[in-house]
Design an enzyme around this catalytic site. Structure first.
Site, PDB file in Angstrom:
ATOM      1  N   ASP A   1       0.853  -1.177   0.000  1.00 45.49           N
ATOM      2  CA  ASP A   1       0.000   0.000   0.000  1.00 45.49           C
ATOM      3  C   ASP A   1       0.898   1.239   0.000  1.00 45.49           C
ATOM      4  OD1 ASP A   1      -2.536   1.348   0.339  1.00 45.49           O
ATOM      5  OD2 ASP A   1      -1.753   1.893   2.297  1.00 45.49           O
TER       6      ASP A   1
ATOM      7  N   THR B   1      -2.845   5.018  -3.993  1.00 42.98           N
ATOM      8  CA  THR B   1      -1.809   5.822  -3.368  1.00 42.98           C
ATOM      9  C   THR B   1      -0.455   5.600  -4.038  1.00 42.98           C
ATOM     10  OG1 THR B   1      -1.647   4.092  -1.740  1.00 42.98           O
ATOM     11  CG2 THR B   1      -2.879   6.023  -1.138  1.00 42.98           C
ATOM     12  N   THR B   2      -0.276   4.422  -4.618  1.00 44.22           N
ATOM     13  CA  THR B   2       0.986   4.171  -5.303  1.00 44.22           C
ATOM     14  C   THR B   2       1.004   4.911  -6.631  1.00 44.22           C
ATOM     15  OG1 THR B   2       0.796   1.951  -4.407  1.00 44.22           O
ATOM     16  CG2 THR B   2       2.580   2.341  -5.933  1.00 44.22           C
TER      17      THR B   2
ATOM     18  N   ASP C   1      -8.680  -0.329   1.774  1.00 46.14           N
ATOM     19  CA  ASP C   1      -8.632   0.211   0.420  1.00 46.14           C
ATOM     20  C   ASP C   1      -9.891  -0.157  -0.358  1.00 46.14           C
ATOM     21  OD1 ASP C   1      -6.212   1.199   1.015  1.00 46.14           O
ATOM     22  OD2 ASP C   1      -5.115   0.225  -0.614  1.00 46.14           O
TER      23      ASP C   1
END
Lengths: 535, 542
Positions: B73, B106-107, B402
């Site tokens: 994550d 988020t990556t 997520d």
């Protein structure tokens, strides 16, 4: 014949005087100006400053940067002061005031080197600055009419914002700021505009809440069971701790009988319940307190379908009072409907990762809240500073509704008028006036430099345009050309310029009039004296 | 040169200082500063690049006190890396704000920002003003967002099956992809049961996540009720209650004490006996009050001593003690009960109900938990995660979070786009096309933006073991040729590039946010030309 030397000052005291002193003061001011020079204008760049504690600030605001630089040189701190006073007085133009002052000093430096007495320079400068202000009064344009006034405010705000990080969204924010300021009452109190920052989201999701919004306070069990939405809510604003607690801190009770125990406990509960009941009886359904609201009270309210929140910050409470009416109570003994505020629409909503309480459609509606969204924390922090500048400008402009064209146009025109005037002066003062006039041209020149344009070339062209009577010719950075900035809607309130010119000339006179600095030794524990390394 | 400008000399040739401790400050200015920032930010982006996509790999992070986290994550990695460099910190903030707002992607946002900066560097080398580049990026960003809007699809939120598919996309890259379907269903059901479809609001505080080491990931379940890590207070109390009436108490089972300081003098044996008697009576009254209200289970926020415990057991009233505040609250909501602060106020109306309350045991360990199920109000639920070790459970929880966010975003805004890099590619093609129409230097920035967008499918292909350039050029040709903007990288080797067919779904909200956040941060980094940092921090990048 030996005479013992007279020791006047304590050993180690720094004592500098004479011409050299004035020169090094000027140099120091130059350094200060250099450090913020590149932030000027729409193509100005930001500074990133990490303080000794490791906190990062990214800013484009002259006053903010200077504050963080922590300047110790005595004469240079004059520059910081004028930036601050500009910030306090008008809120914007902090960079230009410093750049302007530094440039004036630079232009005066050769005269000092040539041996002109500083007082002569000072006299010339103060006379010239009076003249400049007179010209400014003649040049400024009054705005009449309500619609035009609003447009003017939006344009002024947009000009301020154009040099900031949010410049792409300047129309959006300019409208927002003007709406915000328009909700205020006549005194335009700044603290009635709350700015809340929530990281995440898009800049476009920033919004103006016509009312008050604040983050959900810490809550006890039972809070989630309370209703989160009211229409026509009655709001009780309190400064009372609604918690089961010792009524007097230092009291001690002596019980002689076991059966008294229950009586005392009941008495304590009843004190609290009495308060709660009175609040409920008054008809309030939203209870807000500056002091904590305990778990018992939370559950009690939940039981009666009322909403409560404790530990509300004072400024939020003040804004609520301005928005909803009512008053902050410190006792419930006289609580009644008339002291409650009313609010058309109350609800709780998720904003980013936080839950926020919103109060909208309030009865008095003299407060508002800007809810800012944006990427990183530093990004929003800078947005807040930018909006603060814009708000200040709009406030000033609202009170003082005359404008001039920005983008270097007004400076060029002032320089031209000064030069014309200078030619009528006999004697060496003419030289000083010319130099003073010249220093105004630094603003357009710096604007060009920051944008990667040829400053000299453009300033020359501007000079030509102004001499042919185009008094609002200035730089249009976005088109990288010269244009009429009054038509291009690059507007600034004239008060900004007036204050900047006054502050800058005063600072220059001050720096020039110093011919001696005596700096006392620090107390021994202070270690090495700043300003004199290696002694 | 910049450094020298700070040091001034007076007429005697002695240096003097203008700013406090300026000799201890590092300062870089101009293009040099911008470049060093780009370098730092790219270094961060490169760390995350390999975690992108379903074949992305995990990172193992060891905290200073030896705690191990394994995750892919983006936000978690960034947070635990403890980045020192101030610009790299901006990237951390970036992924954090994506996490706060959207919770997923988020990556991707960091990788995109890194790619944008990489492109910007080339343009700076050509001598383009950083703000011009940023302006160009902003315009290109607007165009890209428009493209995304135009290729987005309406999503049927009512259709549970489709929601599950979306959740699967988000979970696909995580450690739980062994039990993909199951976890996706858990996430969907969890969100749907707490969601308020009218106001499009989802309160995550109503979803409780509980984990217990042991068992397999597949044993994870969604409990329509509350699971608390507590047991009945007395080992001999009944372990299972059907149709329980629950009293939730926030007062201790002990004689009430005034909050004011007090003192009771016991002067004689009689007094002492009276005191004992009083205590006993109080206990009995309390238990009677609870009993009289009709409660069959007492849940207490505070503790009670052994005597009370014994009395409760003797009176056949099961009780649970030391239940935390948030759990009390969830329980109250789930069972429709009112939290009662005093015994005297207890009555039947304030009780909650639950169809089944039982203690559940796990494996050979004597760990027991209390599960309260079949509650009248299913607005409060618990996700109960099992797994081989603590790290897996923690990662599974993050993955679920997520997925929950993805579903919540769909509830909020039902527009979707297809994943696998297809959306980025489509946007890139449109932006590149638009670039040719622009006169001025922004054209270069536009092209650079398009190139940067392609870095996402590129990284995806690379992580999936495909030849990135081949795969990308192939796809691009196909997208342009067929005009089908759903073509993406086939990371799972299913044989088709059509992401609509593969059912790889992402929310439009998330993608929009990624692109606009990344552009924002890039602008911020490009706009800095002067940095002052205290020198004692030995920072990387310089």
């Amino acid at each position: 014949m030996m005479r013992p030397p007279i020791i006047l000052l304590k050993d180690g005291t720094e004592n500098k005087q004479g011409k050299g002193q004035i020169l090094s003061n000027i140099n120091a001011c130059q350094v200060v100006a250099d450090s913020i020079r590149t932030t000027l204008g729409p193509r100005g760049l930001d500074k990133l400053i990490v303080d000794s504690k490791g906190a990062t600030t990214i800013s484009n605001d002259g006053a903010t940067i200077l504050k963080l630089l922590d300047i110790v040189f005595p004469a240079a701190s004059v520059m910081v002061d004028i930036a601050r006073s500009q910030d306090a007085e008008v809120g914007d133009g902090t960079t230009s005031v410093v750049v302007l002052a530094a440039e004036m000093l630079k232009r005066m430096k050769p005269f000092i080197e040539d041996g002109v007495h500083p007082q002569l320079l000072i006299r010339a400068i103060s006379r010239a600055s009076e003249e400049v202000l007179k010209y400014l009064n003649e040049l400024e344009i009054k705005i009449n009419g309500k619609k035009e006034l609003r447009e003017m405010l939006v344009k002024c705000a947009a000009t301020t914002l154009s040099s900031k990080l949010v410049s792409q969204e300047r129309q959006f924010f300019a409208n927002m700021v003007v709406d915000a300021v328009n909700t205020l009452d006549e005194n335009l109190p700044l603290n009635m505009i709350g700015i809340k920052k929530v990281s995440g989201g898009n800049l476009h999701e920033s919004r103006l809440v016509k009312g008050v919004a604040f983050q959900k306070a810490f809550s006890y069990a039972g809070f989630e069971m309370q209703p989160k939405k009211y229409t026509n809510a009655k709001v009780a604003l309190l400064n009372i701790e609604l918690e089961l607690k010792a009524e007097k801190e230092n009291a001690e009770m002596r019980l002689t009988n076991v059966s008294d125990f229950q009586a005392v406990v009941d008495a304590e509960w009843n004190i609290l319940y009495d308060k709660l009941q009175k609040i409920a009886d008054s008809g309030a359904n939203v209870v807000l307190s500056k002091l904590p609201i305990g778990d018992v009270a939370t559950q009690w309210f939940a039981d009666r379908d009322m909403f409560c929140a404790g530990r509300i910050p004072q400024d939020d409470l003040d804004r609520l009072m301005a928005a909803c009416g009512g008053s902050v109570l410190t006792t419930v003994s006289q609580i009644e409907e008339s002291v409650l505020g009313t609010c058309g629409n109350f609800y709780e909503q998720q904003v980013g990762s936080e839950r926020y309480n919103f109060f909208e459609d309030c009865s008095k509606a003299q407060a508002c809240t800007l809810l800012l969204r944006g990427g990183a924390e530093q990004f929003i922090a800078e947005t807040e500073r930018s909006l603060h500048d814009a708000i200040m400008i709009v406030r000033r402009a609202k009170k003082n509704d005359s404008i001039v064209a920005g983008g270097g146009a007004i400076e060029m025109e002032l320089a031209k008028l000064l030069r014309d005037k200078a030619r009528t002066i006999a004697g060496k003062e003419q030289m000083f006036w010319m130099a003073f006039a010249r220093s105004f041209e630094i603003i357009p020149q710096q604007l060009c430099q920051n944008a990667g344009l040829d400053g000299l070339d453009i300033v020359n062209k501007l000079r030509h345009r102004h001499s042919t009577g185009e008094k609002w010719a200035g730089i249009d950075i976005h088109r990288e050309a010269i244009g009429d900035n009054l038509d291009a809607c690059v507007w600034e309130p004239s008060i900004v310029k007036r204050n900047a010119i006054t502050a800058a000339t005063e600072a220059v006179c001050l720096v020039l009039s110093i011919d001696q600095t005596v700096k006392n030794v620090r107390t021994p524990s202070g270690g090495a004296m700043p300003g004199l390394p290696g002694q | 040169m910049a450094q020298a400008a700070q040091l001034l000399f007076d007429e005697n040739g002695q240096p003097f200082i203008v700013m406090r401790e300026q000799e201890n400050q590092k300062r870089i200015t101009g293009v040099e500063a911008v470049k060093s920032h780009i370098l730092a930010a790219r270094a961060v982006a490169n760390t995350l690049k390999t975690s992108l996509g379903p074949r992305g790999l995990d990172k193992m992070l060891v905290s200073p006190d030896g705690e191990v986290t394994i995750t892919n994550d983006g936000a978690t990695i960034m947070e635990k890396m403890d980045v020192q460099h101030h610009v790299a910190k901006l990237m951390v903030e970036l992924s954090k704000s994506q996490d706060h707002e959207i919770g997923d992607g988020t990556t991707g946002v960091v990788v995109l920002a890194g790619a944008l900066l990489e492109e910007a560097e080339k343009l700076i080398d050509r001598g383009i003003h950083p703000i011009k580049i940023a302006d160009g990026f902003d315009l290109a960003c607007k165009k890209a967002l428009e493209t995304l809007d135009s290729i987005s699809d309406r999503f049927p939120v009512e259709n549970r099956e489709r929601l599950v598919e979306t959740a699967q996309t988000s979970l696909g890259s995580k450690i739980v992809n062994r039990a993909l379907r199951q976890f996706a269903e858990i996430a969907v059901d969890a969100v749907l049961s707490v969601a308020d479809l009218e106001t499009k609001d989802v309160n995550f505080e109503m979803i409780k996540m509980e984990g217990k080491v042991g068992g397999r990931l597949e044993d994870s379940i969604l409990v329509k009720g509350i699971v608390i890590d507590k047991t009945m207070s007395h080992p001999q109390m009944v372990k299972e209650i059907k149709n329980a009436k629950i009293a939730i108490l926030t007062c201790p089972f002990e004689p009430p004490k005034p909050k004011t300081k007090h003192k009771l003098d016991v002067t004689s044996t009689e007094d002492f006996a009276a005191l004992r008697q009083y205590e006993k009576e109080t206990f009995e009254t309390m238990i009677r009050q609870v009993k009289e209200s009709g409660a069959t289970l007492a849940i207490c926020q505070w503790g009670f001593d052994d005597e009370a415990n014994h009395l409760l057991q003797a009176n056949d009233l099961p009780a649970v003690r030391w239940v935390g505040g948030p759990e009390i609250e969830l329980l109250a909501i789930a069972t429709n009960s009112r939290i009662v602060p005093r015994f005297a106020e207890l009555n039947e109306k304030k009780l909650g109900s639950a169809g089944l309350v039982r203690e559940i045991t796990f494996g050979t360990a004597k760990d027991r938990m209390l599960s309260i199920e079949q509650c009248p109000n299913n607005k409060a639920i618990t996700v109960f995660v099992r797994g081989g070790n603590k790290m897996i459970i923690d990662e599974a929880k993050r993955a679920l979070h997520d997925a929950l966010c993805v579903i919540r975003n769909l509830v909020r805004d039902s527009r979707i786009i297809y994943g696998g890099g297809s959306a980025e590619l489509a946007a890139a093609i449109q932006v590149a096309k638009e670039a040719d129409k622009i006169d001025g230097i922004e054209q270069y920035a536009f092209r650079a933006f398009a190139d940067a967008l392609e870095s996402i499918p590129m990284a995806l292909a690379e992580n999936s073991g495909l030849s990135p350039i081949d795969a990308l050029s192939d796809l691009k040709a196909k997208q342009i040729e067929t005009g089908n903007s759903f073509l993406g990288i086939d990371a799972l080797y299913t044989g088709t590039n059509d992401m609509k067919e593969q059912k790889v779904i992402e929310t439009l909200l998330s993608k929009r946010e990624q692109i606009s956040l990344a552009t924002q941060v890039v602008r911020m980094i490009l706009k800095i030309d002067d940095v002052r940092v205290p020198d004692d921090e030995k920072m990387g990048g310089y």
